[in-house]
Design an enzyme around this catalytic site. Structure first.
Site, short mmCIF file in Angstrom:
data_model
loop_
_atom_site.label_atom_id
_atom_site.label_comp_id
_atom_site.label_asym_id
_atom_site.label_seq_id
_atom_site.Cartn_x
_atom_site.Cartn_y
_atom_site.Cartn_z
N HIS A 85 -2.05 0.16 3.14
CA HIS A 85 -1.13 -0.97 3.31
C HIS A 85 -1.71 -2.04 4.24
O HIS A 85 -2.08 -3.11 3.79
CB HIS A 85 0.27 -0.54 3.80
CG HIS A 85 0.96 0.45 2.94
ND1 HIS A 85 1.21 0.20 1.61
CD2 HIS A 85 1.42 1.71 3.18
CE1 HIS A 85 1.82 1.26 1.08
NE2 HIS A 85 1.94 2.17 2.01
N ASP B 202 0.76 4.41 -5.11
CA ASP B 202 1.62 4.85 -4.01
C ASP B 202 2.90 5.53 -4.50
O ASP B 202 2.89 6.70 -4.86
CB ASP B 202 1.92 3.65 -3.11
CG ASP B 202 2.59 4.04 -1.80
OD1 ASP B 202 2.77 5.24 -1.56
OD2 ASP B 202 2.95 3.14 -1.02
ZN LIG Z 1 2.08 6.11 0.93
#
Ligand SMILES: [Zn+2]
Length: 456
Positions: free
Chosen positions: A279, A330
């Site tokens: 991220h 994800d």
């Molecule tokens: Zn994750």
């Protein structure tokens, strides 16, 4: 395995700005032995007999796509959390409701279907950020690595490679609060016991490699970060960590430790070229420099980040600072690395209100060699001699891709345009169908098994 030949209408060769036409690709024992453009200037240079037995790959052939960040069980949440308001934290409570229903058998069935969905999308290797280690309440299974073993088996059934990123998840907050409720299944007590458990799990299967992960600075106390990072370092394995996905994580870290999560990781020896920050949506300018100077990799998950209203990270600045990029699906709100790749550029446009931040080859690199490198497979992700024979072919004659020049495929194609996938020289997807798994049926049944009670 005998010699196999393919003739790609177009292939994206290493470091080329755009695809090359008519490329003969040869492999033996799962490794590429020759990659030969046939029409550099003029007619084909290979003999008729060589071309006669080559498998034709119409469309654009890419190296294998690597999904560098996955939580397989989150796939069960797709379509169940998209209505109404809420944020990352309310989504997380729904995710926990699925987590408490999984055991090694139901996880095997779900992960097998999810990994097969990835294969259909051209993903030849997945990094599973795995923290669902123990039984309900945190009681270990008879085999304390039974859930890891289920994931290894699932990837084998689906025909893709796996880096099992065994994740240390030890605390319920930056302040070191104990794990509570569903989180208790994630915990090993402390980092030393985490390492002991992982040391006992050394699968010999060809398709799997191990890695380590720190869930986040929220879930591993500061004084134990170096234990996890040191274990990965000693074993020469990749290290992954969720980083600054939410401003609240930065705020909590500053309140407890007086610094950003990136600074905390740097001070405890976690950053470096074998580490991937997942991220990195809310880094400070100083954080960007720390990540780039240490050559820490950054894995972007744009479809999840938008689904969870996380925000848009300073991706161009992080790449320019020295952080190689990779991509992950994800939470699997979408399993489509074409969508993840173009979102890197598109989100940057929305953030800056300017176009043209990433060249197509940079997006292809993130989706292929960048992801494989982040997962510890330095021998995959490029169509070059000696590399693993992963071939992902995207049709250029669908309603989405017809008339699109091959160089523009990443801005037009979807996962549904993948027609053929070869992993380590073995066909896994042909004609847009998985050769061994009925993906929609298995997804439906596996998800029903872990959500039935909650929907009724
Ligand atoms: Zn994750």
């Amino acid at each position: 395995m005998p010699l196999t030949r393919w003739l790609a209408e177009y292939a994206w060769l290493p470091d080329r700005a755009e695809p090359t036409r008519d490329v003969l690709i040869e492999a033996t024992d799962g490794r590429l032995t020759a990659v030969t453009p046939l029409t550099v200037d003029g007619p084909p240079t290979a003999g008729v007999e060589v071309l006669a037995d080559a498998v034709r790959l119409p469309g654009l052939t890419l190296p294998g796509l690597a999904n560098a960040h996955s939580h397989a069980f989150h796939r069960a949440l797709r379509g169940r959390t998209h209505d109404g308001r809420g944020d990352f934290w309310s989504w997380r409570s729904l995710m926990y409701a699925v987590a408490i229903r999984l055991d090694p058998d139901t996880y095997l069935a779900l992960a097998r279907a999810v990994y097969a969905e990835m294969a259909l999308a051209g993903i030849t290797c997945v990094g599973e950020f795995h923290y669902l280690h123990h039984g309900p309440g945190g009681t270990p299974y008879d085999d304390p690595n039974a859930m890891s073993a289920a994931l290894v088996e699932a990837a084998a059934h689906a025909g893709i490679r796996l880096t099992l990123l065994d994740t240390a998840y030890l605390a319920g907050g930056v302040d070191g609060a104990p794990l509570a409720g569903p989180q208790r299944r994630f915990g090993d007590g402390d980092a030393l016991r985490w390492a002991q458990r992982v040391d006992e799990f050394r699968p010999s299967d060809e398709h799997v490699r191990l890695g380590a992960a720190i869930h986040s600075v929220r879930a591993v106390p500061a004084e134990q970060l170096a234990t996890v990072a040191g274990w990965a370092d000693r074993n020469g394995l990749p290290m992954h960590v969720h980083l600054s996905e939410q401003p609240a994580e930065n705020d909590a870290c500053r309140a407890v430790h007086g610094c950003t999560p990136t600074r905390l990781l740097a001070d405890h020896g976690v950053l470096g070229p074998h580490t991937t920050a997942v991220h990195a949506t809310h880094p400070t300018a100083a954080d960007v420099a720390l990540l780039g100077d240490s050559r820490t990799r950054v894995c972007l998950c744009p479809t999840t980040e938008r689904d969870l209203a996380d925000g848009i990270g300073p991706v161009r600045r992080m790449a320019d600072a020295g952080s190689p990029l990779s991509l992950g699906s994800d939470s699997h709100a979408v399993v489509d690395l074409f969508e993840e790749a173009r979102a890197v550029e598109m989100d940057e446009r929305l953030r800056t209100r300017r176009r043209g931040h990433f060249k197509p080859v940079e997006l292809v690199t993130a989706a292929t060699v960048g992801g494989h490198a982040a997962l510890g497979w330095g021998d995959a992700g490029r169509l070059a001699v000696g590399q693993r024979a992963d071939l992902v072919t995207v049709r250029l004659d669908s309603a989405r891709t017809a008339g699109v020049p091959p160089v523009g495929a990443f801005f037009a194609a979807t996962a549904a345009d993948v027609t053929s996938v070869v992993v380590d020289g073995r066909p896994v997807v042909d004609g847009g169908r998985h050769l061994t798994v009925d993906v929609p049926t298995e997804l439906r049944d596996a998800i029903a098994a872990v959500t039935a009670k909650e929907d009724s």
